[in-house]
Scaffold this active site. Structure first.
Site, mmCIF file in Angstrom:
data_model
loop_
_atom_site.group_PDB
_atom_site.id
_atom_site.type_symbol
_atom_site.label_atom_id
_atom_site.label_comp_id
_atom_site.label_asym_id
_atom_site.label_seq_id
_atom_site.Cartn_x
_atom_site.Cartn_y
_atom_site.Cartn_z
ATOM 1 N N TYR A 126 -11.253 -111.717 -86.873
ATOM 2 C CA TYR A 126 -9.995 -110.945 -87.895
ATOM 3 C C TYR A 126 -9.997 -111.757 -89.257
ATOM 4 O O TYR A 126 -8.867 -111.838 -89.783
ATOM 5 C CB TYR A 126 -8.750 -111.256 -87.095
ATOM 6 C CG TYR A 126 -8.535 -110.072 -86.257
ATOM 7 C CD1 TYR A 126 -8.579 -108.304 -86.421
ATOM 8 C CD2 TYR A 126 -8.308 -110.179 -84.812
ATOM 9 C CE1 TYR A 126 -8.585 -107.604 -85.698
ATOM 10 C CE2 TYR A 126 -8.147 -109.054 -83.751
ATOM 11 C CZ TYR A 126 -8.214 -107.784 -84.307
ATOM 12 O OH TYR A 126 -8.033 -106.592 -83.453
ATOM 13 N N PHE A 146 0.985 -112.278 -88.980
ATOM 14 C CA PHE A 146 1.045 -111.926 -87.637
ATOM 15 C C PHE A 146 -0.503 -112.636 -87.501
ATOM 16 O O PHE A 146 -0.872 -112.582 -85.936
ATOM 17 C CB PHE A 146 1.108 -110.460 -87.377
ATOM 18 C CG PHE A 146 0.040 -109.563 -88.353
ATOM 19 C CD1 PHE A 146 -1.461 -109.490 -87.910
ATOM 20 C CD2 PHE A 146 0.588 -108.827 -89.273
ATOM 21 C CE1 PHE A 146 -2.326 -108.683 -88.566
ATOM 22 C CE2 PHE A 146 -0.390 -108.139 -90.148
ATOM 23 C CZ PHE A 146 -1.799 -108.166 -89.509
ATOM 24 N N ARG A 201 -11.260 -93.420 -85.153
ATOM 25 C CA ARG A 201 -9.666 -93.538 -85.746
ATOM 26 C C ARG A 201 -8.616 -92.645 -85.474
ATOM 27 O O ARG A 201 -7.552 -92.685 -84.912
ATOM 28 C CB ARG A 201 -9.933 -94.158 -86.978
ATOM 29 C CG ARG A 201 -10.363 -95.258 -87.038
ATOM 30 C CD ARG A 201 -10.529 -95.905 -88.709
ATOM 31 N NE ARG A 201 -9.127 -96.263 -89.232
ATOM 32 C CZ ARG A 201 -8.762 -97.336 -88.926
ATOM 33 N NH1 ARG A 201 -9.426 -98.392 -88.218
ATOM 34 N NH2 ARG A 201 -7.353 -97.679 -89.365
ATOM 35 N N THR A 217 -1.824 -97.349 -86.004
ATOM 36 C CA THR A 217 -1.747 -98.713 -85.669
ATOM 37 C C THR A 217 -0.381 -99.010 -84.769
ATOM 38 O O THR A 217 -0.471 -99.788 -83.725
ATOM 39 C CB THR A 217 -1.699 -99.720 -86.833
ATOM 40 O OG1 THR A 217 -2.984 -99.387 -87.469
ATOM 41 C CG2 THR A 217 -1.731 -101.120 -86.429
ATOM 42 N N ARG A 269 -3.395 -94.745 -78.663
ATOM 43 C CA ARG A 269 -2.224 -95.442 -78.642
ATOM 44 C C ARG A 269 -0.956 -95.085 -78.342
ATOM 45 O O ARG A 269 0.077 -95.648 -77.749
ATOM 46 C CB ARG A 269 -2.306 -96.099 -80.074
ATOM 47 C CG ARG A 269 -3.304 -97.183 -80.599
ATOM 48 C CD ARG A 269 -3.353 -97.548 -81.930
ATOM 49 N NE ARG A 269 -4.445 -98.621 -82.149
ATOM 50 C CZ ARG A 269 -5.049 -98.923 -83.423
ATOM 51 N NH1 ARG A 269 -4.869 -98.024 -84.229
ATOM 52 N NH2 ARG A 269 -5.597 -99.744 -83.545
ATOM 53 N N ASN A 324 -1.711 -103.199 -79.295
ATOM 54 C CA ASN A 324 -1.830 -101.588 -79.448
ATOM 55 C C ASN A 324 -3.141 -100.966 -78.785
ATOM 56 O O ASN A 324 -3.756 -100.159 -79.394
ATOM 57 C CB ASN A 324 -1.895 -101.339 -80.970
ATOM 58 C CG ASN A 324 -3.216 -102.015 -81.616
ATOM 59 O OD1 ASN A 324 -3.604 -102.619 -81.096
ATOM 60 N ND2 ASN A 324 -3.155 -101.678 -83.052
ATOM 61 N N HIS A 369 -9.135 -101.088 -80.539
ATOM 62 C CA HIS A 369 -9.348 -101.605 -82.086
ATOM 63 C C HIS A 369 -10.508 -100.609 -82.388
ATOM 64 O O HIS A 369 -11.314 -100.322 -81.415
ATOM 65 C CB HIS A 369 -9.848 -102.868 -81.996
ATOM 66 C CG HIS A 369 -10.599 -103.235 -83.509
ATOM 67 N ND1 HIS A 369 -9.798 -103.282 -84.816
ATOM 68 C CD2 HIS A 369 -11.849 -103.147 -83.941
ATOM 69 C CE1 HIS A 369 -11.087 -103.654 -85.560
ATOM 70 N NE2 HIS A 369 -12.138 -103.370 -85.200
ATOM 71 N N GLU A 395 -18.736 -105.767 -87.724
ATOM 72 C CA GLU A 395 -17.993 -106.078 -86.439
ATOM 73 C C GLU A 395 -19.224 -105.976 -85.367
ATOM 74 O O GLU A 395 -19.279 -106.783 -84.426
ATOM 75 C CB GLU A 395 -16.965 -105.046 -86.302
ATOM 76 C CG GLU A 395 -15.952 -105.397 -87.227
ATOM 77 C CD GLU A 395 -14.556 -104.655 -87.067
ATOM 78 O OE1 GLU A 395 -13.608 -104.981 -87.537
ATOM 79 O OE2 GLU A 395 -14.602 -103.425 -86.241
HETATM 80 P P1 CMP Z 1 -6.526 -103.747 -85.176
HETATM 81 O O1 CMP Z 1 -6.811 -102.094 -85.631
HETATM 82 O O2 CMP Z 1 -7.203 -104.364 -84.280
HETATM 83 O O3 CMP Z 1 -6.525 -104.354 -86.705
HETATM 84 C C1 CMP Z 1 -5.610 -105.571 -86.937
HETATM 85 C C2 CMP Z 1 -4.679 -105.806 -85.888
HETATM 86 O O4 CMP Z 1 -3.637 -106.534 -86.270
HETATM 87 C C3 CMP Z 1 -4.117 -104.464 -85.544
HETATM 88 O O5 CMP Z 1 -5.056 -103.503 -84.729
HETATM 89 C C4 CMP Z 1 -2.855 -104.976 -84.697
HETATM 90 O O6 CMP Z 1 -3.150 -105.378 -83.365
HETATM 91 C C5 CMP Z 1 -2.422 -105.966 -85.418
HETATM 92 N N1 CMP Z 1 -1.440 -105.894 -86.455
HETATM 93 C C6 CMP Z 1 -1.293 -105.103 -87.490
HETATM 94 N N2 CMP Z 1 -0.333 -104.902 -88.311
HETATM 95 C C7 CMP Z 1 0.623 -105.847 -87.552
HETATM 96 C C8 CMP Z 1 1.950 -106.273 -87.536
HETATM 97 N N3 CMP Z 1 2.757 -105.716 -88.861
HETATM 98 N N4 CMP Z 1 2.466 -107.014 -86.741
HETATM 99 C C9 CMP Z 1 1.478 -107.279 -85.732
HETATM 100 N N5 CMP Z 1 0.381 -106.843 -85.469
HETATM 101 C C10 CMP Z 1 -0.300 -106.368 -86.311
#
Ligand code: CMP
Length: 138
Positions: A50, A58, A86, A92, A103, A113, A116, A127
C-alpha cells in the site's frame, strides 16, 4: 488475450467465514483463477503493498488490519477483468456499495471492506508481481 487483475479477500472476510461465498461470486462472474494462496502477511509487507497510500491518515491502521489475520491473494483473468472485478466488488465504502456487490454483502466498514481489486492495468501488474513469482502464474 484476456486481461489479468489482482485481488485479496481481506482478513475481515476470511475471519467471518466468507471466503467460499466470495470465491463463488468471483467464479460465477466468469473469472478464471490463475493463482491463489492463503497467507498471513507482515505489517512490512502490507506497507510495501500500500506504499501509494503512505501519506494517508489511515495508512498505519490499514497496514495493521491487513496483517491482523490470514488473507487470500489471487490473480484473476477474464476480458475486462480490472473493471469487471471493481464492479463486482462495489464501492470502497460498503455504505455506498450497490445491492448484490461483494462489499454490500460482506463488508463492515470503509477499512474492513472484505476485498481488494486493482484499480488499473498498471497497478495490476505491480500488485501481481509483488505477491506472485512468475512460476506461480502458469
Ligand atoms: P483497497 O481497495 O484495498 O485500497 C486501499 C484501502 O484503504 C481500501 O481498500 C480500504 O480498505 C482503505 N481505505 C480507503 N479509504 C479509507 C478511509 N477513508 N478510511 C480507512 N480506510 C480506508
Amino acid at each position: 488475450m484476456p486481461q489479468r487483475t489482482f485481488s485479496i479477500i481481506k482478513p475481515d472476510a476470511v475471519r467471518s467465514g466468507h471466503t467460499g461465498a466470495i470465491l463463488a461470486a468471483i467464479d460465477q462472474a466468469g473469472f478464471r483463477i490463475v493463482a491463489i494462496k492463503k497467507e498471513s502477511i507482515s505489517i512490512r509487507q502490507a506497507q510495501g503493498f500500500y506504499a501509494v497510500h503512505k501519506e494517508r491518515p489511515f495508512f498505519a491502521d490499514l497496514c495493521a488490519f491487513m496483517a491482523s489475520g490470514p488473507l487470500v491473494l489471487m490473480v484473476l483473468e477474464k476480458d475486462n477483468a480490472v473493471a469487471d472485478l471493481r464492479q463486482l466488488m462495489g464501492a470502497t465504502n460498503p455504505a455506498n456499495a450497490e445491492e448484490g456487490t461483494i462489499r454490500k454483502r460482506f463488508a463492515s466498514s470503509i477499512q474492513e471492506n472484505a476485498i481488494h481489486g486493482s484499480d488499473g492495468e498498471d497497478t495490476a501488474a505491480f500488485e501481481i508481481g509483488y505477491w506472485f513469482a512468475g512460476y506461480e502464474l502458469i
